[in-house]
Design an enzyme around this catalytic site. Structure first.
Site: not given
Length: 393
Positions: A100, A197
């Site tokens: 991420c 995330c």
């Protein structure tokens, strides 16, 4: 006046990051990333994105900075979610937080920020930026050893780091909360988010079952005195025997006894203890190996089981990313370094050897649950993050 976009997540760390940057004289803009729409697999009491977005807006209003919400859910699904599905289906364990940061926060999000004419992107990560005399940038571990998040940034390259700021990296967590309380920020006492995330905490089995179907199979328990394990742990720990040290022992059903039924080998990961539903065994059971091709899960009792511990790992050189090109490993040279194979793991002493296509890590002490798909990050003695690669075996 330098302009910076802060990724306001609705948490205390990014809130204080925005405050500190404004105090330092930056022209600050707050952006919230909306990366998820499907709340059917989100545990609703664990920081759903809509509450986080509202908190981020309130922080921006309190600080008097512009605020926007940008929808990156398409890119997140393509680059993170599909990657997760593919990795689990192949019997590997992904780390979506590392990806991420590399693919979303410091790629897509960074591009959107640069379109606003900013100089930097800032986040609330506990790590430190160091500007070197030669003009390059280094990434150092955060000063709060309990919160150091440099591992999650181990795949960032020099170009990404040059545009990154980490305002809370020099602070302890309790200092961050104290500043938030002094500034009367709504996030001051908000607990830290967990899970994916910028998504929140999800029910991983339900999440994976969106695409990976239940496929019942057998859990086979492997005894501690399995001949192949005894042979492995009698192998000299040096680079002359590195191929044997990194090659996985491929168990077969006849190597052990059936102790349970599983829901699909692709739902399990090496070292896993919870969710195995193995009863009637004298000691806790752990996953030693997953065979997604034949749909078997192999387990062992106790975390000291020799099937859980290995002395070396291997990475494909194509997965290696060095935060600074000066840190790149030279082919054929043995390098003493510090290594971390999971978040919060204490740094481990090791020696690295890079060959033409692969890089090998030989640990001073055996390591528990070396897991394909996870990231192996390298540090020097000063706490500088050198780079990382994906564990192949």
């Amino acid at each position: 006046m330098k302009r910076v976009v802060v990724g306001l997540s609705g948490g205390v760390d990014s809130s204080v990051a925005a405050y500190l940057l404004k105090e330092q004289g930056y022209d600050v803009i707050g952006l919230f990333m909306k990366n998820w729409h499907d709340e059917s697999v989100t545990l609703s009491d664990e920081c759903p994105w809509i509450d986080d977005s509202n908190d981020a807006l309130l922080v921006a209003n309190k600080l008097g900075i512009p605020f926007q919400v940008i929808d990156l859910s398409k890119e997140y699904r393509e680059r993170i979610v599909e990657y997760m599905f593919d990795e689990y289906a192949a019997g590997r364990t992904p780390n979506p937080d590392v990806l991420c940061n590399r693919e979303i926060k410091f790629d897509v999000f960074l591009e959107k920020a640069l379109e606003l004419g900013v100089d930097y992107v800032a986040t609330g990560h506990y790590c430190r930026r160091k500007d070197n005399e030669d003009g390059s940038v280094s990434l150092l571990a955060g000063l709060d050893k309990n919160k150091d998040q440099s591992y999650f940034l181990c795949q960032l390259n020099q170009g990404q780091l040059e545009k990154a700021l980490f305002p809370v990296g020099d602070l302890q967590k309790d200092e961050v909360r104290r500043i938030a309380k002094e500034q009367d920020l709504i996030t001051a006492d908000k607990k830290d988010s967990q899970g994916l995330c910028f998504v929140g905490k999800v029910s991983l089995p339900e999440f994976l079952q969106q695409q990976l179907k239940v496929k019942k199979g057998k859990v086979i328990e492997i005894p501690e005195d399995h001949p192949a394990l005894r042979q492995y742990h009698q192998t000299p720990i040096n680079f002359d025997h590195i191929d044997k040290l990194v090659t996985p022992i491929l168990f077969k059903p006849e190597d052990g006894i059936e102790v349970a039924e599983h829901q699909g080998a692709h739902f399990y990961t090496i070292g896993q203890r919870k969710g195995l539903h193995i009863g009637g065994r004298p000691n806790p059971s752990f996953v030693l190996q997953v065979d997604t091709e034949n749909n078997y899960v192999y387990s062992g009792q106790k975390d000291s089981h020799p099937g859980l511990n290995k002395s070396a790992l291997k990475m494909d050189n194509k997965s290696l990313v060095f935060n600074n090109v000066k840190n790149r490993f030279k082919i054929g040279e043995e390098i003493k370094t510090l290594v971390r194979i999971r978040y919060r793991q204490p740094l481990q002493e090791a020696t690295v050897l890079t060959k033409d296509e692969s890089t090998f890590v030989l640990f001073n002490q055996p390591q528990r649950s070396i897991t394909p798909g996870q990231f192996c990050a390298f540090y020097d003695q000063s706490g500088e993050l050198l780079g990382s690669g994906v564990i192949q075996q």
